[in-house]
Design a protein around this motif. Structure first.
Motif, PDB file in Angstrom:
ATOM      1  N   ARG A  18       0.831  -1.210   0.000  1.00 27.99           N
ATOM      2  CA  ARG A  18       0.000   0.000   0.000  1.00 27.99           C
ATOM      3  C   ARG A  18       0.863   1.256   0.000  1.00 27.99           C
ATOM      4  O   ARG A  18       0.562   2.238  -0.685  1.00 27.99           O
ATOM      5  N   ASP A  19       1.960   1.237   0.748  1.00 28.14           N
ATOM      6  CA  ASP A  19       2.878   2.380   0.758  1.00 28.14           C
ATOM      7  C   ASP A  19       3.489   2.608  -0.619  1.00 28.14           C
ATOM      8  O   ASP A  19       3.605   3.745  -1.079  1.00 28.14           O
ATOM      9  N   VAL A  20       3.876   1.533  -1.294  1.00 29.74           N
ATOM     10  CA  VAL A  20       4.459   1.661  -2.633  1.00 29.74           C
ATOM     11  C   VAL A  20       3.428   2.252  -3.588  1.00 29.74           C
ATOM     12  O   VAL A  20       3.748   3.170  -4.359  1.00 29.74           O
ATOM     13  N   VAL A  21       2.197   1.761  -3.536  1.00 35.27           N
ATOM     14  CA  VAL A  21       1.139   2.313  -4.394  1.00 35.27           C
ATOM     15  C   VAL A  21       0.932   3.790  -4.093  1.00 35.27           C
ATOM     16  O   VAL A  21       0.804   4.610  -5.013  1.00 35.27           O
ATOM     17  N   ASP A  22       0.931   4.159  -2.827  1.00 37.42           N
ATOM     18  CA  ASP A  22       0.783   5.572  -2.453  1.00 37.42           C
ATOM     19  C   ASP A  22       1.916   6.417  -3.029  1.00 37.42           C
ATOM     20  O   ASP A  22       1.687   7.520  -3.521  1.00 37.42           O
ATOM     21  N   HIS A  23       3.151   5.913  -2.983  1.00 41.76           N
ATOM     22  CA  HIS A  23       4.285   6.675  -3.505  1.00 41.76           C
ATOM     23  C   HIS A  23       4.234   6.790  -5.031  1.00 41.76           C
ATOM     24  O   HIS A  23       4.511   7.844  -5.588  1.00 41.76           O
ATOM     25  N   VAL A  24       3.876   5.697  -5.701  1.00 43.55           N
ATOM     26  CA  VAL A  24       3.803   5.710  -7.167  1.00 43.55           C
ATOM     27  C   VAL A  24       2.707   6.642  -7.649  1.00 43.55           C
ATOM     28  O   VAL A  24       2.893   7.385  -8.613  1.00 43.55           O
ATOM     29  N   THR A  25       1.574   6.623  -6.976  1.00 40.59           N
ATOM     30  CA  THR A  25       0.432   7.416  -7.428  1.00 40.59           C
ATOM     31  C   THR A  25       0.341   8.773  -6.756  1.00 40.59           C
ATOM     32  O   THR A  25      -0.660   9.480  -6.924  1.00 40.59           O
ATOM     33  N   SER A  26       1.382   9.149  -6.041  1.00 37.18           N
ATOM     34  CA  SER A  26       1.389  10.476  -5.429  1.00 37.18           C
ATOM     35  C   SER A  26       1.418  11.541  -6.521  1.00 37.18           C
ATOM     36  O   SER A  26       1.644  11.243  -7.691  1.00 37.18           O
ATOM     37  N   ARG A  27       1.233  12.772  -6.136  1.00 38.39           N
ATOM     38  CA  ARG A  27       1.186  13.863  -7.113  1.00 38.39           C
ATOM     39  C   ARG A  27       2.408  13.862  -8.025  1.00 38.39           C
ATOM     40  O   ARG A  27       2.302  14.120  -9.213  1.00 38.39           O
TER      41      ARG A  27
END
Length: 123
Positions: free
Chosen positions: A26-35
């Motif tokens: 979930r953290d990786v997805v958050d970082h990839v899809t961050s602004r």
């Protein structure tokens, strides 16, 4: 000991529970899809870039946000970082195999969107 399951590496055939707040995926997805994460991955898709080249390729990103985004993507194993011992140090970034794998569908998404948009009218 079900609470620690999220922190172990997923075994072959098993997936992380991405809906669980402690899931590392979930953290990786958050970082990839961050602004800015998606723009960093797209910018690095064809060339390794130095920090300032990367900053210039992504209009609107501040040095602080680029540094934070790169730090997260390096930590996640999506981007590698190489420091040349010069004065001042020259830092180059590129995509790891994992970063290329994750970036491929993002690039396809970006390309689909830009192909479907109507051209901006001059004026």
């Amino acid at each position: 000991m079900a609470g620690g399951v999220q922190h172990r590496q997923a075994e072959a055939g098993q997936r992380y529970d991405v809906f669980h707040t402690d899931c590392p995926a979930r953290d990786v997805v958050d970082h990839v899809t961050s602004r800015w994460g998606i723009w960093v991955l797209i910018s690095l898709r064809s060339n390794d870039l130095r920090f300032y080249e990367l900053r210039e390729s992504i209009q609107g990103i501040s040095e602080k946000m680029l540094a934070q985004t790169l730090r997260a993507l390096v930590h996640d194993g999506l981007v590698w970082r190489e420091v040349e011992p010069t004065t001042p140090p020259q830092v180059t970034y590129g995509l790891t195999e994992f970063g290329r794998d994750v970036g491929e569908p993002l690039t396809e998404l970006f390309d689909r969107i830009t192909r479907r948009l109507s051209p901006r009218s001059a004026g």
